[in-house]
Write an enzyme that holds these catalytic residues in place. Structure first.
Site, PDB file in Angstrom:
ATOM      1  N   ARG A  21      -7.596 -10.896  15.164  1.00  0.00           N
ATOM      2  CA  ARG A  21      -7.245 -10.969  13.749  1.00  0.00           C
ATOM      3  C   ARG A  21      -8.373 -11.587  12.929  1.00  0.00           C
ATOM      4  NH1 ARG A  21      -4.864  -8.482   9.687  1.00  0.00           N
ATOM      5  NH2 ARG A  21      -3.853  -9.885   8.199  1.00  0.00           N
ATOM      6  N   HIS A  27     -12.172  -4.591   1.184  1.00  0.00           N
ATOM      7  CA  HIS A  27     -11.218  -3.575   1.618  1.00  0.00           C
ATOM      8  C   HIS A  27      -9.789  -3.918   1.187  1.00  0.00           C
ATOM      9  CE1 HIS A  27      -9.731  -0.228   3.907  1.00  0.00           C
ATOM     10  NE2 HIS A  27      -9.002  -0.996   4.699  1.00  0.00           N
ATOM     11  N   ASP A  28      -9.469  -5.205   1.131  1.00  0.00           N
ATOM     12  CA  ASP A  28      -8.115  -5.618   0.751  1.00  0.00           C
ATOM     13  C   ASP A  28      -7.758  -5.258  -0.682  1.00  0.00           C
ATOM     14  OD1 ASP A  28      -7.173  -6.590   3.123  1.00  0.00           O
ATOM     15  OD2 ASP A  28      -7.388  -8.710   2.630  1.00  0.00           O
ATOM     16  N   SER A  35      -6.322   2.974   3.567  1.00  0.00           N
ATOM     17  CA  SER A  35      -6.961   2.623   4.824  1.00  0.00           C
ATOM     18  C   SER A  35      -6.508   3.590   5.930  1.00  0.00           C
ATOM     19  CB  SER A  35      -6.642   1.167   5.175  1.00  0.00           C
ATOM     20  OG  SER A  35      -7.399   0.707   6.247  1.00  0.00           O
ATOM     21  N   ASP A  68     -15.910  -2.664  -0.924  1.00  0.00           N
ATOM     22  CA  ASP A  68     -15.294  -2.345   0.371  1.00  0.00           C
ATOM     23  C   ASP A  68     -16.401  -1.857   1.301  1.00  0.00           C
ATOM     24  OD1 ASP A  68     -13.883  -1.445   2.554  1.00  0.00           O
ATOM     25  OD2 ASP A  68     -12.535  -0.131   1.422  1.00  0.00           O
TER      26      ASP A  68
END
Length: 381
Positions: free
Chosen positions: A223, A351-352, A153, A318
């Site tokens: 967040r 993405h994680d 990332s 992602d």
């Protein structure tokens, strides 16, 4: 695989000013870092791990709390004895970036010029500024060239920047779930998150420390927005679907769905430990990263000065840093006749995925590092 066990951070102070891309400079700053493994005799086995938005120097191993709680490094599944980045073979360094809230000099620290916390006066930093600071730390540690610089990332942006700013100082560049620049949609998400913080009444223009408050409402929303972008629709559907927390609609604006409960929990937790000014700084650094900007948006020209060998990894679901963006980097490197390996992993986690233990992903990284280890043996022969 075994963990590194208990680890401890180290600090390095720099009295000389660091010139920043903005034209500002920062004096008397400290970088916090951790190291794992043993540096070999010719200092050729060093690996630099660059961290993403809400991570830090604590890459692997564990901190043990006084209550017996354990805080594992954010990439402990990747780095350690016998793991893909094997600390029995490599000397691994994790550095906390300037502007962070995890030890390195940042907005919550005292500005020596005023005797008060920097707050809003902390200068805007860029990915390139972080890389320059990392290079100064490497100088202090006597490391002239890294075997590899690696990150996922935002960390991948730093790794790519290393290959451009210091092409002679790394032999391999490993860029995971990253991008050559943010899309307009990504910049938009970042700005929504920043606006949530900036408009929180407790933000006080960035000087909330003096008021004894924290802009928790803004941090929570920031967040929540960010976390949505890190997950795929499939993974959210699998985890939560449309499950109701109490079995029926409550006909109000509280928590009805399990996904709402999860996001609020993530927001609350984040607001307890992350600094609002740091969030602003790091998301702006993300927005500004664009190495092709000075080359007429020609990424091939921008990457012409690279010399390292490359591994790029992307994940099919992602949508924040999509595989198409990694393939742009791959094509630009191929255009420059660089040695590049590319893996596109079919993973459902969004993405994680770069933080998770997908066997195909882990085996890809492990195989690449096995090749680096063979190079080290040839150098020693």
């Amino acid at each position: 695989m075994p963990s590194l066990g208990i680890v401890a951070p180290q600090t390095m102070h720099f009295a000389e000013p660091l010139q920043l891309a903005s034209g500002a400079s920062i004096n008397d700053y400290t970088l916090v870092y951790e190291t794992y493994g043993t540096l070999n005799a010719d200092r050729s086995n060093a690996i630099l791990i660059c961290h993403a938005l809400n991570a830090s120097h604590h890459v692997a191993g564990v901190y043990e709390g006084v209550d017996g709680s354990k805080n594992f490094g954010w990439w402990d599944n990747m780095v350690g004895p016998g793991k893909p980045v094997d600390t029995d073979r490599f000397f691994v360094i994790g550095v906390n970036n300037l502007g962070s809230c995890f030890g390195s000099t940042g907005p919550m620290h005292i500005n020596p010029a005023t005797g008060k916390p920097y707050g809003a006066d902390f200068p805007v930093v860029t990915v390139e500024d972080w890389v320059h600071a990392q290079a100064l730390l490497a100088d202090r540690l006597g490391i002239e060239q890294f075997a590899a610089v690696m990150g996922g990332s935002l960390g991948g942006m730093q790794a790519l920047s290393w290959s451009l700013l210091f092409p002679h100082r790394l032999r391999h560049c490993i860029v995971i779930a990253s991008t050559p620049k943010l899309s307009a949609q990504n910049i938009a998400f970042n700005d929504v998150a920043r606006q949530a913080i900036l408009t929180d009444p407790d933000f006080h223009g960035g000087d909330f420390y003096a008021h004894g408050v924290v802009p928790k409402r803004g941090l929570r929303v920031a967040r929540m927005v960010g976390h949505i972008t890190y997950l795929s629709d499939d993974s959210m559907a699998e985890k939560f679907g449309r499950e109701l927390r109490n079995g029926n609609y409550q006909f109000g604006f509280g928590i009805d769905f399990e996904i709402e409960s999860y996001l609020r929990y993530q927001g609350d937790k984040f607001s307890e430990y992350f600094d609002a000014n740091t969030y602003l700084l790091i998301t702006k650094a993300l927005d500004y990263f664009d190495p092709a900007r000075d080359y007429g948006d020609d990424l091939t020209k921008a990457l012409a000065r690279t010399q390292a060998q490359f591994l790029l990894v992307s994940f099919t679901t992602d949508w924040r840093f999509s595989p198409e963006r990694s393939r742009e980097i791959v094509q630009a490197l191929v255009n420059n006749k660089r040695k590049v390996s590319y893996a596109e992993i079919a993973a459902p986690h969004g993405h994680d995925a770069f933080l998770l233990e997908d066997p195909r992903y882990m085996n890809t990284v492990r195989a690449y590092y096995n090749g680096i280890a063979r190079e080290l043996l040839r150098r020693a022969a």
